[in-house]
Design an enzyme around this catalytic site. Structure first.
Site, mmCIF file in Angstrom:
data_model
loop_
_atom_site.group_PDB
_atom_site.id
_atom_site.type_symbol
_atom_site.label_atom_id
_atom_site.label_comp_id
_atom_site.label_asym_id
_atom_site.label_seq_id
_atom_site.Cartn_x
_atom_site.Cartn_y
_atom_site.Cartn_z
ATOM 1 N N ASP A 69 -4.621 -3.356 3.177
ATOM 2 C CA ASP A 69 -2.914 -3.645 3.334
ATOM 3 C C ASP A 69 -2.792 -4.201 4.615
ATOM 4 O OD1 ASP A 69 -3.753 -1.050 4.296
ATOM 5 O OD2 ASP A 69 -2.581 -0.069 2.998
ATOM 6 N N ASN A 142 2.348 11.757 0.093
ATOM 7 C CA ASN A 142 3.001 11.491 -1.251
ATOM 8 C C ASN A 142 2.089 11.067 -2.299
ATOM 9 O OD1 ASN A 142 2.517 8.987 -0.496
ATOM 10 N ND2 ASN A 142 4.894 8.396 -0.215
ATOM 11 N N HIS A 144 0.216 8.101 -2.088
ATOM 12 C CA HIS A 144 0.124 6.767 -2.258
ATOM 13 C C HIS A 144 -1.568 6.439 -1.852
ATOM 14 C CE1 HIS A 144 1.174 6.167 2.450
ATOM 15 N NE2 HIS A 144 -0.191 6.305 2.150
ATOM 16 N N GLU A 149 3.362 3.079 -3.208
ATOM 17 C CA GLU A 149 4.253 4.354 -3.102
ATOM 18 C C GLU A 149 4.624 4.904 -4.338
ATOM 19 O OE1 GLU A 149 4.151 5.614 0.041
ATOM 20 O OE2 GLU A 149 5.014 4.228 1.371
#
Ligand code: F6R
Length: 248
Positions: A69, A142, A144, A149
């Site tokens: 990313d 979380n 991800h 996400e």
């Protein structure tokens, strides 16, 4: 499919283990394609790789890399960009051929070039170069992976994404203020990641324990994107004791 995992005592030992797996992969397949991650977790993996390169244990000359990313709205090479991170922690210290290293060209997005064009180009580049042989992942608190996400779908491609509030908060430690953290990124999709032939996820520290446990033992759900890794046939989680502490 059950996710295999291995637990080492601490962050340094877990990082060394992952670096060792990478070294043996590279020595067996000197022209393979690696998928790479950024963030705090893999820093000591890169440190270990640089040390082992300097000791003459391997060469990266034939290796191709694709990063997961890159932030949107930072100029190319901005100190907080993932390109700068990769140069600083890895690329500048080993014999990688720079033309074989790739990150999403998020800085090229403008009024004439959409994020979709940049994302599709990245996805095609990965495919045209034969796909990813060995993918390194971290995991967000979380769940991800990359910047997929919660809510991301199993077949999602490389695309523009909004970062979750918890991700912006977690990543603000690298910026002077939380307001400076980019709100968007281009990330490989879950679908892109799942096409990698082998996947190794490194997670260390107590903050990751819940996300790791539900990725391994919980349902396959977009509420925890890492749980999609249960559908892949060759995934290994490398954990330290803290990150493994919530696994039933
Ligand atoms: C980084 C990435 C993210 C990180 C995750 C954990 O390229 O794709 O998924 O792996 O946010 O970050 P750290 O390691 O900083 O806790």
């Amino acid at each position: 499919m059950a996710i295999l995992y291995t637990v080492l005592d601490d962050h340094e030992l877990a990082s060394r283990h992952v670096a060792g797996l990478m070294v043996s992969t590279i020595n067996r397949h000197p022209s393979c394609t690696l998928g790479l991650a950024t963030g705090s977790t893999p820093m000591s993996v890169y440190e270990n790789l640089c040390r082992r390169y300097q000791a003459g244990e391997l060469s990266f000359q034939g290796i191709t890399t694709f990063n997961l990313d890159e932030y949107v709205a930072l100029p190319e090479g901005h100190p907080q960009s993932y390109l700068a991170y990769m140069r600083e922690n890895f690329f500048d210290h080993v014999d990688l051929d720079e033309s074989k290293t790739h990150l999403p060209a998020a800085h090229q997005i403008n009024e004439n070039v959409s994020a979709t064009v940049i994302s599709d180009r990245y996805e095609n580049e990965i495919e045209n170069l034969g796909g990813i042989d060995w993918q390194l992942l971290g995991i967000g608190v979380n769940g991800h992976i990359g910047f997929n996400e919660p809510g991301a779908t199993i077949d999602s491609p490389t695309r523009l994404v909004d970062l979750a509030a918890s991700t912006i908060e977690a990543n603000s430690r690298f910026f002077e203020t939380v307001g400076q953290v980019p709100k968007q990124a281009i990330t490989m999709g879950i679908g892109t990641i799942l096409k990698a032939r082998k996947i190794v996820l490194l997670a260390t520290g107590a903050a990751k324990a819940e996300a790791v446990a539900s990725a391994i033992n919980g349902p396959v759900t977009s509420d925890n994107p890492a749980s999609f890794l249960q559908t892949h046939s060759d995934v290994l989680f490398v954990l330290d004791r803290e990150a493994a502490s919530a696994i039933a």
